[in-house]
Design a protein around this motif. Sequence first.
Motif, PDB file in Angstrom:
ATOM      1  N   GLU A 231       3.085   5.839  -5.812  1.00 51.20           N
ATOM      2  CA  GLU A 231       2.914   6.036  -7.272  1.00 51.20           C
ATOM      3  C   GLU A 231       1.813   6.699  -7.342  1.00 51.20           C
ATOM      4  O   GLU A 231       1.962   7.615  -8.483  1.00 51.20           O
ATOM      5  CB  GLU A 231       2.573   4.414  -7.659  1.00 51.20           C
ATOM      6  CG  GLU A 231       3.915   3.671  -8.098  1.00 51.20           C
ATOM      7  CD  GLU A 231       3.458   2.458  -8.850  1.00 51.20           C
ATOM      8  OE1 GLU A 231       2.315   2.059  -8.719  1.00 51.20           O
ATOM      9  OE2 GLU A 231       4.382   1.978  -9.263  1.00 51.20           O
ATOM     10  N   VAL A 232       0.538   6.829  -6.695  1.00 49.55           N
ATOM     11  CA  VAL A 232      -0.342   7.571  -7.221  1.00 49.55           C
ATOM     12  C   VAL A 232      -0.060   9.091  -6.861  1.00 49.55           C
ATOM     13  O   VAL A 232      -0.774   9.941  -7.502  1.00 49.55           O
ATOM     14  CB  VAL A 232      -1.697   6.974  -6.365  1.00 49.55           C
ATOM     15  CG1 VAL A 232      -2.085   5.554  -6.715  1.00 49.55           C
ATOM     16  CG2 VAL A 232      -1.983   7.148  -4.731  1.00 49.55           C
ATOM     17  N   THR A 233       0.643   9.315  -5.641  1.00 52.55           N
ATOM     18  CA  THR A 233       1.029  10.710  -5.434  1.00 52.55           C
ATOM     19  C   THR A 233       1.727  11.340  -6.501  1.00 52.55           C
ATOM     20  O   THR A 233       1.483  12.418  -6.830  1.00 52.55           O
ATOM     21  CB  THR A 233       1.908  10.571  -4.073  1.00 52.55           C
ATOM     22  OG1 THR A 233       0.897  10.232  -2.942  1.00 52.55           O
ATOM     23  CG2 THR A 233       2.098  12.129  -3.653  1.00 52.55           C
ATOM     24  N   THR A 234       2.771  10.630  -7.027  1.00 46.16           N
ATOM     25  CA  THR A 234       3.391  10.878  -8.137  1.00 46.16           C
ATOM     26  C   THR A 234       2.756  11.344  -9.462  1.00 46.16           C
ATOM     27  O   THR A 234       2.810  12.303 -10.025  1.00 46.16           O
ATOM     28  CB  THR A 234       4.503   9.718  -8.478  1.00 46.16           C
ATOM     29  OG1 THR A 234       5.486   9.574  -7.224  1.00 46.16           O
ATOM     30  CG2 THR A 234       5.609  10.384  -9.573  1.00 46.16           C
ATOM     31  N   ALA A 235       1.796  10.483  -9.758  1.00 44.94           N
ATOM     32  CA  ALA A 235       0.789  10.473 -10.697  1.00 44.94           C
ATOM     33  C   ALA A 235      -0.007  11.811 -10.582  1.00 44.94           C
ATOM     34  O   ALA A 235      -0.084  12.617 -11.674  1.00 44.94           O
ATOM     35  CB  ALA A 235      -0.010   9.175 -10.975  1.00 44.94           C
ATOM     36  N   TYR A 236      -0.652  11.965  -9.554  1.00 46.01           N
ATOM     37  CA  TYR A 236      -1.031  13.123  -9.135  1.00 46.01           C
ATOM     38  C   TYR A 236      -0.405  14.418  -9.670  1.00 46.01           C
ATOM     39  O   TYR A 236      -0.860  15.380 -10.054  1.00 46.01           O
ATOM     40  CB  TYR A 236      -1.973  13.202  -7.853  1.00 46.01           C
ATOM     41  CG  TYR A 236      -2.650  14.594  -7.573  1.00 46.01           C
ATOM     42  CD1 TYR A 236      -3.890  14.707  -8.252  1.00 46.01           C
ATOM     43  CD2 TYR A 236      -2.202  15.326  -6.563  1.00 46.01           C
ATOM     44  CE1 TYR A 236      -4.679  15.919  -8.125  1.00 46.01           C
ATOM     45  CE2 TYR A 236      -2.818  16.582  -6.311  1.00 46.01           C
ATOM     46  CZ  TYR A 236      -3.902  16.696  -6.976  1.00 46.01           C
ATOM     47  OH  TYR A 236      -4.609  17.990  -6.584  1.00 46.01           O
ATOM     48  N   GLU A 237       0.872  14.436  -8.881  1.00 46.77           N
ATOM     49  CA  GLU A 237       1.769  15.559  -9.086  1.00 46.77           C
ATOM     50  C   GLU A 237       2.054  15.887 -10.468  1.00 46.77           C
ATOM     51  O   GLU A 237       2.067  17.000 -10.920  1.00 46.77           O
ATOM     52  CB  GLU A 237       3.268  15.163  -8.414  1.00 46.77           C
ATOM     53  CG  GLU A 237       4.349  16.447  -8.433  1.00 46.77           C
ATOM     54  CD  GLU A 237       5.631  15.808  -8.048  1.00 46.77           C
ATOM     55  OE1 GLU A 237       6.507  16.557  -8.286  1.00 46.77           O
ATOM     56  OE2 GLU A 237       5.549  15.049  -7.143  1.00 46.77           O
ATOM     57  N   VAL A 238       2.022  14.737 -11.255  1.00 47.30           N
ATOM     58  CA  VAL A 238       2.333  14.993 -12.731  1.00 47.30           C
ATOM     59  C   VAL A 238       1.200  15.593 -13.508  1.00 47.30           C
ATOM     60  O   VAL A 238       1.171  16.605 -14.156  1.00 47.30           O
ATOM     61  CB  VAL A 238       2.932  13.615 -13.514  1.00 47.30           C
ATOM     62  CG1 VAL A 238       3.002  13.906 -15.071  1.00 47.30           C
ATOM     63  CG2 VAL A 238       4.322  13.346 -12.944  1.00 47.30           C
TER      64      VAL A 238
ATOM     65  N   ALA B  51       1.083  -1.270  -0.110  1.00 52.42           N
ATOM     66  CA  ALA B  51      -0.088  -0.029   0.058  1.00 52.42           C
ATOM     67  C   ALA B  51       0.884   1.405   0.098  1.00 52.42           C
ATOM     68  O   ALA B  51       0.441   2.233  -0.666  1.00 52.42           O
ATOM     69  CB  ALA B  51      -0.960  -0.138   1.216  1.00 52.42           C
ATOM     70  N   GLN B  52       2.029   1.296   0.581  1.00 49.17           N
ATOM     71  CA  GLN B  52       2.952   2.459   0.634  1.00 49.17           C
ATOM     72  C   GLN B  52       3.485   2.668  -0.672  1.00 49.17           C
ATOM     73  O   GLN B  52       3.604   3.680  -0.913  1.00 49.17           O
ATOM     74  CB  GLN B  52       4.018   2.153   1.762  1.00 49.17           C
ATOM     75  CG  GLN B  52       3.381   2.248   3.253  1.00 49.17           C
ATOM     76  CD  GLN B  52       4.558   1.931   4.204  1.00 49.17           C
ATOM     77  OE1 GLN B  52       5.693   2.311   3.932  1.00 49.17           O
ATOM     78  NE2 GLN B  52       4.187   1.425   5.511  1.00 49.17           N
ATOM     79  N   HIS B  53       3.705   1.352  -1.264  1.00 53.51           N
ATOM     80  CA  HIS B  53       4.351   1.804  -2.409  1.00 53.51           C
ATOM     81  C   HIS B  53       3.375   2.304  -3.557  1.00 53.51           C
ATOM     82  O   HIS B  53       3.542   3.161  -4.201  1.00 53.51           O
ATOM     83  CB  HIS B  53       4.900   0.208  -3.031  1.00 53.51           C
ATOM     84  CG  HIS B  53       5.281   0.412  -4.557  1.00 53.51           C
ATOM     85  ND1 HIS B  53       6.519   1.006  -4.952  1.00 53.51           N
ATOM     86  CD2 HIS B  53       4.855  -0.041  -5.699  1.00 53.51           C
ATOM     87  CE1 HIS B  53       6.910   0.878  -6.269  1.00 53.51           C
ATOM     88  NE2 HIS B  53       5.781   0.151  -6.725  1.00 53.51           N
TER      89      HIS B  53
END
Length: 385
Positions: free
Chosen positions: A47-54, A41-43
């Motif tokens: 990933e979803v945080t990076t995707a949102y940032e992009v 879940a942490q991984h």
Amino acid sequence: MAKDYYGILGVSKDATDQEIKRAYRKLARELHPDVNPSEDAQHKFSEVTTAYEVLSDPQKRKIVDLGGDPMDNGASAGGRDPFAGFGGLGDIMDAFFGAATGGARGRGPRSRVQPGSDALIRLKLTLEECATGVNKQITVDTAILCDRCRGAGTAEGGSVVTCDTCGGQGEVQSVQRSFLGQVVTARPCPTCRGYGEVITDPCQQCGGDGRVRARRDVTAKIPPGVGDGMRIRLSGQGEVGPGGGPAGDLYVEVEEAPHEDFERQGNDLFCRLRVPVTAAALGAVIPMETLVDGEAEVEIEPGTQPNTEIVLQGFGMPRLRSSGRVDGRGDLHIRIDVVVPTKLDDEQAELLRELARLRGEEVPTLAGNGHKPGGLFSKLRSKSR
């Protein structure tokens, strides 16, 4: 190979900023370390945080749409700070819960078209209507689509132009000096209210909101088996959103009226049946009117006592499941009230006395307002003196 940031968030490539933000909020709540401490879940959270940032950055999103990867700089997604790219606690809270002003800070203008709110109305039903189901026409007062501008908010010939104050960004920034250095703050643009656009000639009927309030009739289909406090959802019958956005849902809350003869407990019904003393003693088949099944025959066994309970299976309320399907019915519980006659003529009284003699019971003889001397009642009076 470039990452599929759209796939990570579960949105399409033509998703709006609001859809991307909603998808991130949903995944972040499920995968946040405070909620789901597993390594997987942490991984995924990273990933979803990076995707949102992009995808929330117009420049980075443009690179993604051209087939590139703006984060391809040798850094491992698993080793990145999941909150990287956020300006501070305010940005983190905004990503999870939305800014207090209604739009994302530093994420561009918010859409003028917003989904509508849900609405609630209470509907009083009889017990019979709850048992059989019914179609009810109800009058609701909600926001509906403006029929003059069809949600656009502009008058005929009017247009929507970029806001001069914020340049279409939906927010204005200010720089203040403090002992920490320069502090840059952003707030919604006061001219366009964060939309980045201004309507030059608003619709006179809705004032540019794209919706108006009106009363209308809606047919509510009430299924059999509903009960007090249950809610029926009518999809898309709630409030139309600002800018003509999709309507919310209308919830109809059932208020069950008390019944004169039947009492409901869950799926079972309870009532009382008055039975003559002769029928209770000898036995009989007595017809009675049920709630919705018409007349039913109640079999009284010989020697039935007061408050005896007789159960008619399947004569209660329909069992309404959460899926909306009816699965069988409850039972009808009948309490027997034995009715003792209050007035007897001479012939009837003599028959009862004869019955008492045949059963070897005390035979009281009425004499005016008293009883035969030497009988049970006179013996009780003698003992009490």
